[in-house]
Write an enzyme that holds these catalytic residues in place. Structure first.
Site, short mmCIF file in Angstrom:
data_model
loop_
_atom_site.label_atom_id
_atom_site.label_comp_id
_atom_site.label_asym_id
_atom_site.label_seq_id
_atom_site.Cartn_x
_atom_site.Cartn_y
_atom_site.Cartn_z
N PRO A 155 0.82 -1.19 0.00
CA PRO A 155 0.00 0.00 0.00
C PRO A 155 0.86 1.25 0.00
O PRO A 155 1.80 1.37 0.78
CB PRO A 155 -0.79 -0.10 1.30
CG PRO A 155 -0.44 -1.41 1.89
CD PRO A 155 0.84 -1.81 1.33
N GLU A 156 0.52 2.16 -0.88
CA GLU A 156 1.17 3.46 -0.94
C GLU A 156 0.12 4.49 -0.52
O GLU A 156 -0.93 4.12 -0.03
CB GLU A 156 1.68 3.71 -2.36
CG GLU A 156 2.52 2.55 -2.89
CD GLU A 156 3.02 2.77 -4.30
OE1 GLU A 156 3.14 3.92 -4.73
OE2 GLU A 156 3.27 1.77 -4.99
N LYS A 200 2.71 6.75 4.72
CA LYS A 200 1.98 5.50 4.52
C LYS A 200 1.52 4.90 5.84
O LYS A 200 1.24 3.71 5.94
CB LYS A 200 2.87 4.50 3.77
CG LYS A 200 3.28 4.99 2.38
CD LYS A 200 4.37 4.13 1.76
CE LYS A 200 4.94 4.82 0.54
NZ LYS A 200 6.17 4.16 0.04
N ARG A 203 14.67 -2.12 -7.06
CA ARG A 203 13.22 -2.26 -7.27
C ARG A 203 12.91 -2.32 -8.76
O ARG A 203 13.60 -1.70 -9.58
CB ARG A 203 12.46 -1.07 -6.69
CG ARG A 203 13.13 -0.36 -5.55
CD ARG A 203 12.76 -0.96 -4.23
NE ARG A 203 11.33 -1.10 -4.07
CZ ARG A 203 10.54 -0.21 -3.50
NH1 ARG A 203 11.04 0.93 -3.11
NH2 ARG A 203 9.27 -0.46 -3.34
#
Length: 284
Positions: free
Chosen positions: A2-3, A54, A274
DNA sequence: CCGGCATCCTGTGTGC
DNA sequence: TGCACACAGGATGCCG
């Protein structure tokens, strides 16, 4: 996982159902997932739910809060014993037909018989009892990335001019800009037609304006669509339903596919460890 | 101070 | 089918 858009969706929904309730019990099933003394929040009334970066923050009376970080695989599912449960996806680690499940780490009970289930497959996330916001390093976070009033162009210019790092790493840095994660970093750079590898201090004025606008626009669009449940589909709204913004993603996870703007092929590289996706043709 | 890498965990997908 | 390996949305800590 989740961002900002996903956490904001959860925050909004939790605020609606939890405000005014009292916590009647906390069951910690996995010790690592809960930091602090559960007894400290028992019996406390909830004033509201806010968000910083976040992190979801459930604020209670007497200045005590529960701070929650979902990290990669955390879920917060709210359910009352009587209500119909969401049950579309029956299999897999992120199905929430039956709760608690194998991955439920903490259960918080409320005085209306409601329960909040904190599920977390990889046990990276946490719930923490805090008395001051400095206990989650709140003052260190940069401006909220979806808020054009605090995330100003002047501020963006000043941080970009100071670093030679690739632009993607800067917008992912929570101390510089709060809330952007890997999906939306990729999507924002695509929208602004800027390569993720570009040196930050070399962006020109036009590009800087465009990137800031893109970040704000992409995040707020994703909030409208209640977040992205991509790939493993870990992210859920508090009902257990998926978000819908995965249907609007342009580059994230689309290596080898055609760019919808120019027909070029979407490339995948690794940046800062990433997955990084971009269109070779329309991003410069 | 910086960049780069390993680390906290568990599970899924891919290729041989 | 089995096995090894890559990969996964986050963030920190360690190393040189």
């Amino acid at each position: 996982m989740p961002e900002l858009p996903e956490v904001e969706t959860i925050r909004l929904q939790l605020n609606n159902v939890l405000k005014g309730l009292k916590i009647t019990g906390i069951e910690v099933l996995t010790k690592k997932s809960f930091l602090g003394d559960p007894g400290e929040v028992k019996g406390k009334k909830i004033i509201g739910v806010r968000r910083r970066a976040k992190i979801t923050i459930i604020e209670m009376e007497k200045g005590i809060s529960l701070a929650i970080h979902l990290k990669l695989t955390g879920q917060l599912i709210f359910r009352k014993g009587t209500e119909k449960k969401y049950c579309e996806q029956k299999d897999g680690p992120f199905a929430v037909c039956e709760l608690p499940n194998k991955f439920t780490r903490v259960i918080i009970s409320f005085n209306n018989r409601g329960r909040l289930y904190f599920n977390d497959l990889r046990i990276f996330g946490w719930i923490k009892v805090i008395n001051t916001s400095s206990e989650i390093g709140e003052e260190k976070f940069g401006p909220e990335a979806n808020d054009k009033k605090s995330f100003t162009l002047e501020y963006f210019n000043s941080i970009l001019s100071k670093t030679k790092k690739p632009i993607k790493l800067i917008i992912l840095d929570q101390e510089k800009l709060a809330g952007v994660g890997n999906i939306y970093a990729n999507e924002s750079l695509y929208s602004a037609e800027i390569l993720p590898t570009r040196q930050s201090s070399f962006l020109n004025d036009e590009e800087t304006v465009k990137l800031r606008d893109s970040i704000i626009k992409v995040l707020n669009e994703a909030i409208k669509h209640k977040g992205s449940s991509d790939r493993d589909e870990a992210y859920r709204q508090i009902s257990g339903e998926k978000g819908t913004h995965q249907n609007y993603l342009k580059v994230y996870g689309k290596a080898g596919q055609k760019c919808s703007k120019c027909g070029g092929i979407i490339k995948r590289i690794s940046l800062g460890g990433r997955g990084t996706f971009y269109c070779e043709k329309c991003q410069h």
